[in-house]
Design a protein around this motif. Structure first.
Motif, short mmCIF file in Angstrom:
data_model
loop_
_atom_site.label_atom_id
_atom_site.label_comp_id
_atom_site.label_asym_id
_atom_site.label_seq_id
_atom_site.Cartn_x
_atom_site.Cartn_y
_atom_site.Cartn_z
N HIS A 1 -39.28 -15.17 9.37
CA HIS A 1 -38.03 -14.91 9.62
C HIS A 1 -37.54 -13.78 9.10
CE1 HIS A 1 -38.08 -19.45 10.66
NE2 HIS A 1 -38.55 -19.65 9.35
N TYR B 1 -40.04 -29.26 7.31
CA TYR B 1 -39.08 -28.97 8.30
C TYR B 1 -38.15 -27.78 8.07
CZ TYR B 1 -34.59 -29.57 10.67
OH TYR B 1 -33.43 -29.66 11.46
N THR B 2 -37.93 -27.48 6.82
CA THR B 2 -36.74 -26.52 6.43
C THR B 2 -37.61 -24.96 6.79
OG1 THR B 2 -37.16 -26.72 4.08
CG2 THR B 2 -35.52 -27.92 5.03
N PRO C 1 -40.13 -24.05 8.65
CA PRO C 1 -40.18 -23.37 10.01
C PRO C 1 -38.82 -23.23 10.72
CG PRO C 1 -41.75 -25.47 9.84
CD PRO C 1 -40.72 -25.36 8.64
N LEU C 2 -37.82 -24.04 10.16
CA LEU C 2 -36.41 -23.87 10.55
C LEU C 2 -36.08 -22.54 10.24
CD1 LEU C 2 -33.95 -25.05 12.36
CD2 LEU C 2 -33.40 -26.22 10.30
N GLY C 3 -36.35 -22.10 8.90
CA GLY C 3 -35.71 -20.71 8.38
C GLY C 3 -34.29 -20.89 7.94
N SER C 4 -33.73 -22.26 7.68
CA SER C 4 -32.51 -22.35 7.08
C SER C 4 -32.56 -22.04 5.46
CB SER C 4 -31.92 -23.86 7.48
OG SER C 4 -30.77 -24.09 6.75
N LEU D 1 -30.94 -25.12 3.53
CA LEU D 1 -32.01 -26.08 3.15
C LEU D 1 -33.21 -26.06 2.33
CD1 LEU D 1 -31.65 -27.58 7.07
CD2 LEU D 1 -30.36 -28.53 4.87
N ALA E 1 -46.25 -19.22 12.04
CA ALA E 1 -45.47 -20.33 12.72
C ALA E 1 -46.61 -21.56 12.93
CB ALA E 1 -45.17 -20.00 14.26
N SER F 1 -45.64 -25.71 9.25
CA SER F 1 -45.12 -27.21 9.12
C SER F 1 -46.29 -27.72 8.43
CB SER F 1 -44.81 -27.56 10.20
OG SER F 1 -44.45 -29.19 10.29
#
Length: 480
Positions: A307, A360-361, A363-366, A369, A442, A446
């Motif tokens: 990210h 979950y967070t 890989p999402l890059g938030s 979170l 990537a 996860s």
């Protein structure tokens, strides 16, 4: 020093006798060890860029913890016939030498050699801090002292990522290790000056001769961790599977050998038996130590590669986890004994939720979170660990309480070493062995966390079992 009716510590009395100052100083060994341990994650992207060897990233923690295990066990034995002050001075000097090797390393291989030496010194410092609590202070204030140690660990874990990130951005990752060279030398000198009580300057042996050193058990453990870590380098199905299986068998043999050698035992009897609070508690320590390594070792690499999140930001996230650990540890330190069960179980559930959330967070890059998961994981450790440690030590037989006090950090070190090695296997099998790039990150992001969720569940079950047995009323006819 303690009001038995309220379970509160008279801190003024402790300060007046000088015991509080000595306790804080001894705990500074945890500061050096934990700061260095957590700092590596934030300097890793810059270090890999200069030294290469991304496939050996998992080794940077595994080899450090391996040294910490061996030295921690040695320190637990040596305090029986070598003074605490002498042990502390030797550990601090060894730590400083290892930091110097890391700071000047021209290759990843030499850097790992320095990490091994650092681990030897740092592991001894941590083990000596825990043993000091058991030997120098009354049992009634152990939860408060263990709570302070957890807070110090949290402060250290907070300062580590921040120190690594800031020095890497402003100067170089090598300066981050150079500071610890000075820190080791200063602590060695201060140990000679501050630890001047009879308890610190004289050994406390239970017999006229030194207990035997567990050469066979530690040799088996060292070989096992190296085999597991080697399975993750240059992934090949047959070779890696064989190394992993043999390494796990070696771990089983290590615990078996330790149990058969009562005079040199590293762990209390019935180590993993859930019929006692000691066995269930040590299972909880082992499970969560293995399961929570992934983010500390690979989090900054993943977030930076996947990210583009700056190193300093990842340092803040890891620091927030440590802050949560420290603050919650202090807040619950004076909780009444009848609340221990609820606190330990709540902490275990928070840790497991954090592990699962990272899958979950990340890989999402938030960032918000990811921060929440870090706070859950750190806060869970903060509220559970002081009481978990107290229950394990207090539930052990009187003849094994010194062993039990040193066994908690030793089991943590074993868990971290095995967890880092397993994380390396998962990461390299998912693509990191081919180089550090976005596609590999990537693939790793996860799976690296999901793989450890089952261990989190085991930790929660052990917490339920341990806390239930710890709070079970003893028969009226029983005596300690």
């Amino acid at each position: 020093m303690t009001d038995i009716s309220t379970n509160k510590v008279d801190w003024r009395a402790l300060w007046a006798t000088g015991d509080l100052a000595r306790f804080c100083f001894v705990s500074l060994g945890i500061l050096l060890h934990a700061t260095n341990e957590t700092m590596v994650a934030t300097v890793m992207p810059a270090m890999v860029g200069e030294l290469a060897g991304v496939q050996l990233v998992g080794w940077s923690l595994a080899i450090y913890e391996l040294g910490a295990i061996v030295a921690g066990a040695a320190a637990g034995r040596l305090v029986s016939y070598v003074a605490l002050r002498s042990n502390m001075m030797a550990a601090a000097l060894l730590y400083g030498v290892g930091a110097l090797v890391c700071a000047t390393a021209p290759s990843m291989e030499l850097f790992l050699a320095g990490r091994l030496i650092e681990g030897l010194g740092g592991g001894a410092l941590v083990s000596l801090a825990y043993v000091s609590v058991e030997r120098l202070f009354p049992r009634s204030i152990w939860p408060q002292l263990f709570g302070i140690m957890s807070a110090i660990w949290g402060v250290a874990a907070f300062s580590g990522p921040m120190l690594g990130a800031i020095l890497t951005e402003l100067l170089s990752w090598r300066w981050a290790f150079g500071i610890f060279t000075l820190g080791g030398a200063v602590m060695a000198l201060a140990s000679f000056i501050v630890l001047n009580t009879p308890e610190a300057t004289r050994p406390k042996a239970t017999s006229g001769k030194a207990p035997p050193f567990p050469f066979a058990a530690l040799g088996c453990l060292a070989i096992s961790v190296v085999l597991i870590a080697s399975a993750g380098v240059d992934i090949a199905l047959l070779r890696s599977s064989l190394l992993m299986v043999v390494g796990l068998i070696g771990l089983f043999l290590f615990f078996r050998i330790d149990a058969l050698k009562p005079l040199s035992r590293l762990f209390p009897s019935r180590l993993f038996s859930w019929r006692s609070p000691v066995g269930a508690g040590m299972t909880m320590v082992a499970a969560f130590s293995v399961a929570t390594c992934s983010f500390g070792v690979y989090g900054p690499l993943l977030l930076t590669s996947l990210h583009g999140i700056p190193i300093l930001t990842t340092g803040y996230i890891i620091a927030a986890e440590s802050i949560a650990w420290s603050i919650l540890s202090i807040l619950v330190a004076n909780a009444p004994p009848q609340r221990e069960r609820l606190i330990i179980v709540a902490g275990a559930m928070m840790i497991t939720a954090g592990i699962a959330g990272f899958a979950y967070t990340v890989p999402l890059g938030s960032i918000p979170l990811i921060l929440l998961c870090a706070l859950l994981q750190g806060g869970g450790f903060g509220i559970a660990w002081p009481f978990l440690t107290r229950v394990i030590v207090a539930s052990a037989p009187n003849s094994e309480q010194t062993i039990a006090s040193a066994a908690v950090p030793t089991m943590q070190r074993i868990g971290y070493a095995v967890g880092a090695a397993l994380a390396g296997i998962i990461a390299n099998a998912s693509g990191f062995s081919e180089g550090l790039n976005r596609e590999a990150a990537a693939n790793v992001a996860s799976l690296l966390f999901l793989a450890f969720v089952p261990l989190g569940v085991v930790g929660c079950l052990a917490a339920l079992r341990m806390s239930a047995r710890a709070n079970r009323p003893m028969p009226a006819a029983s005596h300690l």
